[in-house]
Design an enzyme around this catalytic site. Structure first.
Site, mmCIF file in Angstrom:
data_model
loop_
_atom_site.group_PDB
_atom_site.id
_atom_site.type_symbol
_atom_site.label_atom_id
_atom_site.label_comp_id
_atom_site.label_asym_id
_atom_site.label_seq_id
_atom_site.Cartn_x
_atom_site.Cartn_y
_atom_site.Cartn_z
ATOM 1 N NE ARG A 43 -4.417 -1.345 1.789
ATOM 2 C CZ ARG A 43 -5.304 -1.788 2.670
ATOM 3 N NH1 ARG A 43 -5.036 -1.733 3.956
ATOM 4 N NH2 ARG A 43 -6.452 -2.268 2.263
ATOM 5 C CE LYS A 83 -10.967 -5.434 8.154
ATOM 6 N NZ LYS A 83 -10.433 -4.420 7.239
ATOM 7 N N GLY A 89 -6.095 -5.719 1.834
ATOM 8 C CA GLY A 89 -4.725 -5.636 2.316
ATOM 9 C C GLY A 89 -4.127 -7.005 2.554
ATOM 10 N N GLY A 134 -12.543 -4.028 1.349
ATOM 11 C CA GLY A 134 -13.928 -3.569 1.486
ATOM 12 C C GLY A 134 -14.301 -2.559 0.411
HETATM 13 N N1 LIG Z 1 -10.499 -19.459 9.607
HETATM 14 C C1 LIG Z 1 -10.077 -18.296 10.083
HETATM 15 N N2 LIG Z 1 -10.210 -18.018 11.404
HETATM 16 C C2 LIG Z 1 -9.764 -16.840 11.895
HETATM 17 N N3 LIG Z 1 -9.206 -15.860 11.146
HETATM 18 C C3 LIG Z 1 -9.070 -16.095 9.836
HETATM 19 C C4 LIG Z 1 -9.506 -17.312 9.239
HETATM 20 N N4 LIG Z 1 -9.247 -17.239 7.925
HETATM 21 C C5 LIG Z 1 -8.658 -16.056 7.707
HETATM 22 N N5 LIG Z 1 -8.544 -15.355 8.839
HETATM 23 C C6 LIG Z 1 -7.893 -14.040 9.034
HETATM 24 O O1 LIG Z 1 -8.532 -13.063 8.284
HETATM 25 C C7 LIG Z 1 -7.656 -11.949 8.221
HETATM 26 C C8 LIG Z 1 -7.940 -11.142 6.981
HETATM 27 O O2 LIG Z 1 -9.281 -10.739 6.971
HETATM 28 P P1 LIG Z 1 -9.816 -9.453 6.213
HETATM 29 O O3 LIG Z 1 -9.241 -8.216 6.848
HETATM 30 O O4 LIG Z 1 -11.286 -9.598 6.169
HETATM 31 O O5 LIG Z 1 -9.179 -9.638 4.748
HETATM 32 P P2 LIG Z 1 -8.658 -8.540 3.713
HETATM 33 O O6 LIG Z 1 -7.686 -7.619 4.420
HETATM 34 O O7 LIG Z 1 -7.992 -9.298 2.619
HETATM 35 O O8 LIG Z 1 -9.897 -7.807 3.268
HETATM 36 C C9 LIG Z 1 -6.264 -12.524 8.213
HETATM 37 O O9 LIG Z 1 -5.506 -11.897 9.223
HETATM 38 C C10 LIG Z 1 -6.474 -14.017 8.510
HETATM 39 O O10 LIG Z 1 -5.590 -14.525 9.478
HETATM 40 O O1 LIG Z 2 -7.562 -2.429 5.262
HETATM 41 C C1 LIG Z 2 -8.579 -1.873 4.870
HETATM 42 O O2 LIG Z 2 -9.646 -2.529 4.421
HETATM 43 P P1 LIG Z 2 -9.613 -4.052 3.844
HETATM 44 O O3 LIG Z 2 -9.159 -4.963 4.974
HETATM 45 O O4 LIG Z 2 -11.051 -4.290 3.479
HETATM 46 O O5 LIG Z 2 -8.694 -4.034 2.666
HETATM 47 C C2 LIG Z 2 -8.705 -0.382 4.792
HETATM 48 O O6 LIG Z 2 -7.525 0.261 5.246
HETATM 49 C C3 LIG Z 2 -9.916 0.081 5.592
HETATM 50 O O7 LIG Z 2 -9.766 -0.266 6.928
HETATM 51 P P2 LIG Z 2 -11.063 -0.451 7.840
HETATM 52 O O8 LIG Z 2 -11.815 -1.671 7.334
HETATM 53 O O9 LIG Z 2 -10.561 -0.606 9.259
HETATM 54 O O10 LIG Z 2 -11.907 0.806 7.671
#
Ligand SMILES: Nc1ncnc2c1ncn2[C@@H]1O[C@H](COP(=O)(O)OP(=O)(O)O)[C@@H](O)[C@H]1O
Ligand SMILES: O=C(OP(=O)(O)O)[C@H](O)COP(=O)(O)O
Length: 394
Positions: free
Chosen positions: A36, A197, A351, A374
């Site tokens: 990023r 999330k 991310g 997101g």
């Molecule tokens: N089965 C699971 N149980 C708990 N955490 C998980 C599981 N699968 C993935 N994760 C966690 O989800 C996190 C990423 O989630 P998220 O922020 O939603 O993804 P992104 O940043 O790609 O949008 C990672 O830190 C990973 O360790």
């Molecule tokens: O990491 C982010 O979102 P992402 O995990 O959905 O890629 C952005 O920096 C937004 O962070 P936020 O979901 O805490 O508002």
């Protein structure tokens, strides 16, 4: 894009408040993936070369309006400085007298990074006083934080009402590339949603059901769906109040003829650690005191087949806790399948997903790695992103 960009304004000698998304993965005070930061360099370098005083602002993590020492941007400033090959001044606040003094001392082309904007409760509330306090620091506002463009916060939306407001190059590029892929998607169109999330992403799933041919669920998110099917999920991640919603999505998918794929097996562990005991179980056989931390081998094969059949795949959110090698295989398998799918347009968002692809050395194989998880999902749902809407029209 019908919004003004940095190209449309004169920034020479001006103080530019540039919102970036430096919400990068960190471990033990170190930046573990700087994707990023690198993605924001074209805008930062351009502003600096044009003779602007570049005031950067970002959030890191979710400190919930309080100072959290581990979420300071100090290490980020150091990495940015190394990447730019020039000094980056870092302030310990994001507005106020200390910050004003630091800005007053800036020369044209200098770069300064403010402290984590989420240390202030007004940021996420989009408090207008805080937005004005940010605006007071500068003459122009640039938003290059695509990853946070779905948030209407003081530094992403509020401030844009008090200053001339334009998009940076990253924001412009993300919107162009994602818009092109989605305006008339090639089919079969597959979305893969994982990560942790649950609350953020569950709504997205409903809207994606109107757009995609295949929907694949993995990661921590999946277990709310597994629970909705009536299976025991042990200590796996669960969003209790979303179970009914998860059920309704599976029904909606059926009605719409969308193929809905869920894990058929999982890697379960007796502890949330790399050294935990682990085993592969079928999805209806998760022991009550274990937690599912990755998709199992059968699921990996199933998901690979769906990916290879698709013409457009968007992937958001890892399939397991890939940060621990013991639970990285599922995420790696999906990343490898995307790399192997040669006639398929592949878009990675988020991310952590971007970090995973980088970690496995497969970043070059993807067509587009979006810096927003997101944000890219909401954009793909057809939602207006508040951080973009607030910018000045062309
Ligand atoms: N089965 C699971 N149980 C708990 N955490 C998980 C599981 N699968 C993935 N994760 C966690 O989800 C996190 C990423 O989630 P998220 O922020 O939603 O993804 P992104 O940043 O790609 O949008 C990672 O830190 C990973 O360790
Ligand atoms: O990491 C982010 O979102 P992402 O995990 O959905 O890629 C952005 O920096 C937004 O962070 P936020 O979901 O805490 O508002």
């Amino acid at each position: 894009m019908n919004k003004k960009t940095v190209r449309d304004i004169d920034v020479k000698g001006k103080r530019v408040f540039c919102r970036v998304d430096f919400n990068v993965p960190m471990q033990d005070g170190r930046v573990t993936d700087d994707t990023r930061i690198r993605a924001a360099l074209p805008t930062i370098q351009y502003l600096s070369e044009q003779g602007a005083k570049v005031i950067l602002a970002s959030h890191l993590g979710r400190p919930k309006g309080k100072v959290v020492e581990e979420m300071r941007l100090t290490a980020v400033a150091e990495r940015l400085s190394a990447l730019l090959g020039k000094k980056v001044v870092k302030t310990d606040e994001a507005y106020g007298e200390e910050v004003k003094a630091a800005i007053a001392a800036m020369n044209e082309g200098d770069v300064l990074l403010l402290e984590n904007v989420r240390f202030y409760p007004g940021e996420e509330k989009n408090d207008q006083e805080l937005a004005q306090a940010f605006a007071e620091l500068a003459d122009v506002y640039v938003n290059d934080a695509f990853g946070a463009a779905h948030r209407a916060h003081a530094s992403t939306e509020g401030i844009a009402h008090y200053l001339p407001a334009v998009a940076g190059f990253l924001m412009e590029k993300e919107i162009e590339v994602l818009g092109k892929a989605l305006s008339n998607p090639e089919r079969p169109f597959t979305a893969i949603i994982g990560g942790a999330k649950v609350k953020d992403k569950i709504g997205v799933i409903e809207n994606l059901l109107d757009k995609v041919d295949h929907l694949i669920i993995g990661g921590g998110l999946a277990y709310t769906f597994v629970k909705a099917l009536g299976h025991e999920i042990g200590k796996s991640l669960l969003e209790e109040d979303k179970i009914e919603l998860a059920k309704s999505f599976m029904e909606k998918a059926k009605e719409k003829g969308v193929k809905f794929y869920m894990p058929v097996d999982a890697v379960v562990a007796d502890d949330f650690s790399n050294a935990a005991n682990k085993k592969v179980v079928s999805i209806d056989n998760i022991p009550s005191d274990w937690e599912a931390l990755d998709i199992g081998p059968k699921t990996r094969e199933l998901y690979r087949d769906v990916i290879l059949q698709s013409k457009l795949v968007i992937w958001n959110g890892p399939m397991g806790v890939f940060e621990m090698d013991a639970f990285a295989e599922g995420t790696k398998a999906v990343a490898q399948a995307l790399a192997d799918a040669k006639g398929t347009y592949t878009v990675i968002g988020g991310g952590d997903s971007a970090a995973a692809v980088e970690k496995f050395g497969l970043a070059e194989e993807m067509d587009h790695i979006s810096t927003g998880g997101g944000a890219s999902l909401e954009f793909m749902e057809g939602k207006q992103l508040p951080g973009v809407v607030a910018l000045n029209d062309k």
